[in-house]
Design an enzyme around this catalytic site. Structure first.
Site, PDB file in Angstrom:
ATOM      1  N   TYR A 187      40.275  41.420  39.088  1.00 35.13           N
ATOM      2  CA  TYR A 187      40.859  40.438  39.231  1.00 35.13           C
ATOM      3  C   TYR A 187      42.240  39.911  38.667  1.00 35.13           C
ATOM      4  O   TYR A 187      42.871  39.238  38.609  1.00 35.13           O
ATOM      5  CB  TYR A 187      40.198  38.897  38.882  1.00 35.13           C
ATOM      6  CG  TYR A 187      39.662  39.024  37.404  1.00 35.13           C
ATOM      7  CD1 TYR A 187      40.498  38.579  36.496  1.00 35.13           C
ATOM      8  CD2 TYR A 187      38.445  39.970  37.041  1.00 35.13           C
ATOM      9  CE1 TYR A 187      40.233  38.638  35.175  1.00 35.13           C
ATOM     10  CE2 TYR A 187      37.870  40.060  35.684  1.00 35.13           C
ATOM     11  CZ  TYR A 187      38.738  39.402  34.927  1.00 35.13           C
ATOM     12  OH  TYR A 187      38.491  39.505  33.571  1.00 35.13           O
ATOM     13  N   GLY A 188      42.661  41.200  37.899  1.00 33.83           N
ATOM     14  CA  GLY A 188      43.726  41.014  37.143  1.00 33.83           C
ATOM     15  C   GLY A 188      44.606  42.424  37.209  1.00 33.83           C
ATOM     16  O   GLY A 188      45.278  42.481  38.450  1.00 33.83           O
ATOM     17  N   THR A 189      44.900  42.859  36.245  1.00 32.08           N
ATOM     18  CA  THR A 189      46.088  43.929  36.216  1.00 32.08           C
ATOM     19  C   THR A 189      45.638  45.297  37.022  1.00 32.08           C
ATOM     20  O   THR A 189      46.632  46.224  37.318  1.00 32.08           O
ATOM     21  CB  THR A 189      46.352  44.145  34.746  1.00 32.08           C
ATOM     22  OG1 THR A 189      45.258  44.692  34.095  1.00 32.08           O
ATOM     23  CG2 THR A 189      47.044  43.251  34.120  1.00 32.08           C
ATOM     24  N   LEU A 190      44.313  45.402  37.414  1.00 33.67           N
ATOM     25  CA  LEU A 190      43.512  46.546  38.378  1.00 33.67           C
ATOM     26  C   LEU A 190      44.131  46.287  39.675  1.00 33.67           C
ATOM     27  O   LEU A 190      43.819  47.318  40.696  1.00 33.67           O
ATOM     28  CB  LEU A 190      42.299  46.968  37.731  1.00 33.67           C
ATOM     29  CG  LEU A 190      42.178  47.303  36.516  1.00 33.67           C
ATOM     30  CD1 LEU A 190      40.587  47.268  36.199  1.00 33.67           C
ATOM     31  CD2 LEU A 190      42.487  48.751  36.627  1.00 33.67           C
ATOM     32  N   GLU A 236      39.287  48.685  29.384  1.00 31.90           N
ATOM     33  CA  GLU A 236      39.088  47.223  29.228  1.00 31.90           C
ATOM     34  C   GLU A 236      38.628  47.115  27.626  1.00 31.90           C
ATOM     35  O   GLU A 236      38.224  45.943  27.308  1.00 31.90           O
ATOM     36  CB  GLU A 236      37.800  46.845  30.230  1.00 31.90           C
ATOM     37  CG  GLU A 236      38.303  46.857  31.819  1.00 31.90           C
ATOM     38  CD  GLU A 236      39.381  45.888  32.033  1.00 31.90           C
ATOM     39  OE1 GLU A 236      40.270  45.464  31.108  1.00 31.90           O
ATOM     40  OE2 GLU A 236      39.741  45.534  32.942  1.00 31.90           O
TER      41      GLU A 236
END
Length: 176
Positions: free
Chosen positions: A15-18, A91
């Protein structure tokens, strides 16, 4: 590990930087990961922007009852054992930056079942704020709650690990 794919194949919700087009997506690109679909969390959750513009999904017990929640949008991917291990390292699972949990997700375009708004939910691994992040104030009143981690937010706020102070949680060290 088998509850989200099994046999060396694991579904992961990012849901983010990936996500595609974001800084850390290169980790998925350089592995044998496969994109499945756009997705969102099945139930509303709180998404916050932490130090260095890092997004964190909060577990229920770590979210204030008064805090706004949303069905957090993201992407569903399939990774192998090696890919899952690499995600755990990125992470910071071993240092408590994030915790890997099983989330129920809604796949975009899924048809509704029984005429209700509920779809046949899939499960996937996802990363939520870990104990050390929470101890350092992630999820507190000072954290900005966001509806989604988009490119505008990413470009405005994100600082790559290599550019963070060595004492920050998740900073790249000589051993990582």
């Amino acid at each position: 590990r088998g509850d989200t794919g099994g046999g060396g194949s694991h579904r992961v919700f990012v849901y983010g930087t990936l996500k595609r087009g974001f800084y850390n997506h290169r980790l998925l690109e350089s592995s044998s990961a496969s994109f499945v679909a756009e997705a969102s969390t099945r139930r509303p959750m709180r998404l916050v922007l932490g130090e260095y513009g890092v997004p964190y999904l909060m577990k229920d017990e770590d979210a204030s009852k008064d805090a706004p929640t949303t069905r957090v949008p993201g992407e569903l991917w399939v990774v192998d054992d090696e890919g899952l291990d690499a995600l755990d390292v990125l992470e910071g699972v071993s240092v408590g930056m994030y915790e890997r949990v099983t989330l129920e997700v809604r796949v975009a375009g899924e048809r509704k079942t029984n005429g209700t708004d509920e779809t046949s939910g899939a499960t996937a691994f996802g990363y939520v704020a870990g104990a050390e992040s929470i101890a350092r104030g992630i999820g507190s009143a000072g954290c900005e709650t966001i509806q989604a981690y988009d490119l505008e937010t990413h470009e405005r706020a994100y600082v790559p690990k290599r550019d963070r102070p060595a004492t920050s949680l998740g900073a790249r060290t000589s051993s990582s």
